[in-house]
Enzyme design. Sequence first.
Site, mmCIF file in Angstrom:
data_model
loop_
_atom_site.group_PDB
_atom_site.id
_atom_site.type_symbol
_atom_site.label_atom_id
_atom_site.label_comp_id
_atom_site.label_asym_id
_atom_site.label_seq_id
_atom_site.Cartn_x
_atom_site.Cartn_y
_atom_site.Cartn_z
ATOM 1 N N GLU A 131 166.181 13.635 1.634
ATOM 2 C CA GLU A 131 164.973 14.475 1.624
ATOM 3 C C GLU A 131 164.488 14.760 0.207
ATOM 4 O O GLU A 131 163.925 15.818 -0.059
ATOM 5 C CB GLU A 131 165.200 15.763 2.431
ATOM 6 C CG GLU A 131 165.522 15.469 3.891
ATOM 7 C CD GLU A 131 165.496 16.690 4.806
ATOM 8 O OE1 GLU A 131 165.465 17.832 4.295
ATOM 9 O OE2 GLU A 131 165.486 16.501 6.030
ATOM 10 N N GLU A 235 169.077 12.818 10.689
ATOM 11 C CA GLU A 235 169.546 14.159 11.071
ATOM 12 C C GLU A 235 168.672 14.641 12.213
ATOM 13 O O GLU A 235 167.444 14.558 12.127
ATOM 14 C CB GLU A 235 169.365 15.171 9.921
ATOM 15 C CG GLU A 235 170.234 14.949 8.717
ATOM 16 C CD GLU A 235 170.018 16.011 7.635
ATOM 17 O OE1 GLU A 235 169.185 16.925 7.808
ATOM 18 O OE2 GLU A 235 170.683 15.910 6.596
#
Length: 312
Positions: A131, A235
């Site tokens: 991220e 995720e």
Amino acid sequence: MKFLSLSLLALTVAPYISSVSAAEAGKLGFALGNQNPDGSCKKTADYKKELAIIGTRGKHIRMYTATECGDLNELLPALKGTDFKVLLGVWPTGHIQYTQDSKFEAEKEALKKALPKYGFENIMGITVGSEHMYRKELKGDKLSKNIEEVRKIVRAVKGGENIPVGTADSWNKWVEGDAEPAIVGSDIVLANAFSYWQGQKMNNATQSYYDDIMQALNRVQTVKKDQPFEFWVGETGWPSKGKAFEDGAPGSVENQRKYWKEAICSMLNWGINIFVFEAFDEDWKPAEKDNSVEKHWGVWNLDGTEKFDMSC
Ligand SMILES: *[C@@H]1O[C@H](CO)[C@@H](O)[C@H](O)[C@H]1NC(C)=O
């Protein structure tokens, strides 16, 4: 309503499923932190205990850094002789005591030492960053250069010729323009999506998740054209405890179970690989904005029992 949207998604995803992963179910993996509930670094023995539990449901795990808790040297010996595969993580920016460059340098050094020592028997791939585009720490072009640096290290070690190297980011970053160099530069792409953090209620959580992941996958396919790549949900999951985010559903074991059965099981059955966030609760994580939800994403209790029946 739900069946209609799923069949529309079937049209979108069908070429990918049929050409890349046939009708096989996707692989189920688990994100794994590097700290014990009290915040101490996990040692080889801690990982061994956890792997015995995780192995009842999956053989893939995902890590995030190479050095922070001596990660590679503690984890890789625990994997030796097992049929587990780990997606290793290299952290390319500053964290804790490191400045940006020295952190990446330290992570690359750790990789250079560990790969020849432990070999690739238990390594399925390597991600550079997690991220980082979402947090605006790196733009796609810089991230792509970092990925290439790590790929060179991996390719230089015997056995590393075909190990995929790529990155993980939030689904919406993959859809945006500046991700393109990172897509081009990745052999493996992971898209994260959390209906919880989008403030979804349970009755729309699965649809929202499908929509996110399909948007990310479509963009990656469009950029990759006929270049092969590996795709995983990097995720996803639902917390078992914690306040609701915005107008969404709160954390509860029942919501976690429902999201598992409806969102996770169905996408696995479609042939998409998924890393669930996450294997175990992380009690050491602080509450943020009066919400302790970050502690409660684990699907196993710390005694190794499942919070809910995880069969699909
Ligand atoms: C339900 O999910 C879809 C897909 O993400 C989204 O477009 C829609 O706004 C969501 N509905 C609500 C009520 O949030």
